[in-house]
Design a protein around this motif. Sequence first.
Motif, short mmCIF file in Angstrom:
data_model
loop_
_atom_site.label_atom_id
_atom_site.label_comp_id
_atom_site.label_asym_id
_atom_site.label_seq_id
_atom_site.Cartn_x
_atom_site.Cartn_y
_atom_site.Cartn_z
N THR A 15 4.34 -13.19 -2.63
CA THR A 15 4.73 -12.86 -1.25
C THR A 15 3.77 -11.83 -0.67
OG1 THR A 15 6.16 -10.92 -1.57
CG2 THR A 15 7.12 -13.07 -2.08
N LYS A 16 3.94 -11.56 0.61
CA LYS A 16 3.15 -10.53 1.28
C LYS A 16 4.02 -9.32 1.67
CE LYS A 16 -0.26 -13.79 3.12
NZ LYS A 16 -0.94 -14.31 4.34
N TYR A 17 5.21 -9.26 1.11
CA TYR A 17 6.08 -8.12 1.41
C TYR A 17 5.48 -6.84 0.84
CZ TYR A 17 9.80 -11.29 2.91
OH TYR A 17 10.53 -12.23 3.58
N GLU A 18 5.62 -5.74 1.59
CA GLU A 18 5.09 -4.45 1.16
C GLU A 18 5.79 -4.01 -0.12
OE1 GLU A 18 4.47 0.06 3.02
OE2 GLU A 18 5.85 -1.37 3.94
N TRP A 19 5.03 -3.40 -1.03
CA TRP A 19 5.59 -2.97 -2.31
C TRP A 19 6.73 -1.99 -2.15
CZ3 TRP A 19 5.69 2.08 -4.04
CH2 TRP A 19 4.90 3.00 -3.33
N ARG A 20 6.70 -1.20 -1.06
CA ARG A 20 7.76 -0.23 -0.85
C ARG A 20 9.12 -0.91 -0.66
NH1 ARG A 20 6.11 4.98 0.80
NH2 ARG A 20 3.86 5.24 0.88
N LEU A 21 9.12 -2.07 -0.03
CA LEU A 21 10.39 -2.78 0.16
C LEU A 21 10.95 -3.25 -1.17
CD1 LEU A 21 9.72 -4.91 3.38
CD2 LEU A 21 10.98 -2.75 3.16
N SER A 22 10.06 -3.67 -2.05
CA SER A 22 10.50 -4.08 -3.39
C SER A 22 11.08 -2.89 -4.15
CB SER A 22 9.32 -4.67 -4.16
OG SER A 22 9.68 -4.94 -5.49
N GLU A 23 10.39 -1.74 -4.07
CA GLU A 23 10.88 -0.56 -4.77
C GLU A 23 12.21 -0.09 -4.19
OE1 GLU A 23 8.99 1.20 -7.59
OE2 GLU A 23 8.89 -0.97 -7.44
N ALA A 24 12.35 -0.18 -2.87
CA ALA A 24 13.62 0.19 -2.24
C ALA A 24 14.73 -0.77 -2.67
CB ALA A 24 13.48 0.21 -0.73
N ALA A 25 14.39 -2.05 -2.79
CA ALA A 25 15.38 -3.04 -3.23
C ALA A 25 15.84 -2.75 -4.65
CB ALA A 25 14.77 -4.44 -3.15
N LEU A 26 14.94 -2.21 -5.47
CA LEU A 26 15.26 -1.89 -6.86
C LEU A 26 15.90 -0.51 -7.01
CD1 LEU A 26 11.96 -3.23 -8.45
CD2 LEU A 26 14.23 -4.26 -8.68
N ALA A 27 16.10 0.20 -5.89
CA ALA A 27 16.68 1.54 -5.89
C ALA A 27 15.85 2.51 -6.71
CB ALA A 27 18.13 1.51 -6.39
N HIS A 28 14.52 2.34 -6.65
CA HIS A 28 13.63 3.26 -7.33
C HIS A 28 13.41 4.49 -6.46
CE1 HIS A 28 11.66 0.08 -10.18
NE2 HIS A 28 12.85 0.48 -10.57
N VAL A 29 12.98 5.59 -7.09
CA VAL A 29 12.69 6.83 -6.37
C VAL A 29 11.20 7.04 -6.38
CG1 VAL A 29 12.94 9.33 -6.40
CG2 VAL A 29 14.91 7.89 -6.86
N PHE A 30 10.63 7.32 -5.20
CA PHE A 30 9.20 7.55 -5.09
C PHE A 30 8.89 9.00 -5.42
CE2 PHE A 30 10.32 4.31 -1.85
CZ PHE A 30 9.86 3.22 -2.56
N LYS A 31 7.66 9.28 -5.81
CA LYS A 31 7.32 10.58 -6.39
C LYS A 31 6.81 11.62 -5.40
CE LYS A 31 8.43 8.93 -10.36
NZ LYS A 31 9.70 9.30 -10.95
N THR A 32 6.04 11.22 -4.40
CA THR A 32 5.45 12.21 -3.50
C THR A 32 6.43 12.60 -2.41
OG1 THR A 32 4.53 10.61 -1.96
CG2 THR A 32 3.20 11.13 -3.89
N GLU A 33 6.10 13.66 -1.70
CA GLU A 33 7.01 14.13 -0.65
C GLU A 33 7.24 13.07 0.42
OE1 GLU A 33 5.71 17.75 1.02
OE2 GLU A 33 6.18 18.96 -0.73
N SER A 34 6.14 12.43 0.87
CA SER A 34 6.30 11.43 1.91
C SER A 34 7.09 10.23 1.41
CB SER A 34 4.93 10.97 2.42
OG SER A 34 4.17 10.40 1.36
#
Length: 404
Positions: free
Chosen positions: A357-376
């Motif tokens: 797919t061409k979906y942004e990786w952030r949407l996948s991570e949000a779907a997986l309920a992952h937590v991102f590391k940097t402040e932004s």
Amino acid sequence: MALHTLSLTDVMERDKPPGRYSDGGGLFLHVRSATARSWVVILHDKGKRHEISIGPAVGPGKAGMSLVEARNAAERKRRLRTAGQLGAPPVVVAIEGRTFEQAMTEWFKNVYQKEVIAKTASDAKSSIERHAAKLLKMDVRAITKTNVVAVLEPIWHDINRTANDLRFRIETIFNYARAKDYIAADAPNPADWNVLQHLLPDVTPAVKHHDSVPYAELPGVMRTLRTKNRVAARALDLATLCAVRPTECRAARVCEIDFAKKTWTIPVARLKVKEIIDKNGKTLKAPDHVVPLSRQAITLLKKIIPTDAEPDDLIFEGEKAGQMIGHNAMTHTLQRIADGTAHGMRSSFSTWRAEQTKYEWRLSEAALAHVFKTESEAAYDRSPYVEQRRPLMQDWADYLDSAS
């Protein structure tokens, strides 16, 4: 060690060399170091020599049994010998203190059992009794870091997670004992990680990923799964459609499903990550995880939720009323069809998104309920982006339906 025949009126002497100091009648002060000393009584009964530890001895800056208390304890042992009961299993009871077992039992009753479910408490207690058996009958005042290392070291490599949990619980029990004045307020905690980390061997645990089914095989796997008339099969179906963790799915309740909004809201208490850091470095409670439901997920839920269900009813109830399906039920169901784990289905979803797919990786991570590391990224994670994820989850559900 040398054997000394001396009066024990100088028990409190600080610079007493290592050795055994006799008080007569078989009672000895056993000095191992300036701070490690204990009382032992040696008695002979029916031709057998019995060396019995009575308890820790009082010393300079150290709590323990006084000379009078030790003499009384030795006399009780002599009476047991006279009564023919010297060979009976000893029951060690702390004098003016507690054994570790007593402190542990109090902590479980007064603290831990109020914080966790019964099975968790039972498993924790069994772990302590099995792996830390050497500590149970010891006076908490006499237990040192060496004693704790002795129970942790044999399991430190092979079952490191269990060993770490055990160390933490021992540390907590000693903190409880200090709060209850069973040990001195300034006494060091013998399970303190700041100390033990330098005494236990380094362990670099191998990273073990959950086995996943290749996404190319999933449509066929799902087609077979949907022929199985099992509650666990329905749970695995929903978990795969929604890319959620098995634990998040098996505890799902009716009130979490909103058919009007086409969402499933998983409470933060059931998520792996319960706190996030905002852009200012402040720790905040993580949000609930809102899952946009595909058409297939809604159809499945309407089929399995009875029309008269109560809001608090479990969607995937096990064999016993009011209890969820077993921890491994979903994985066992999958493994009858394909090689993989229920948790690994999330990896299959992630790989499919990246490669197909061409979906942004952030949407996948949000779907997986992952937590991102940097402040932004942490700021992004606080936004559920439900509607932006809805097309992604619908395309995933359609792909799972694509078996020819």
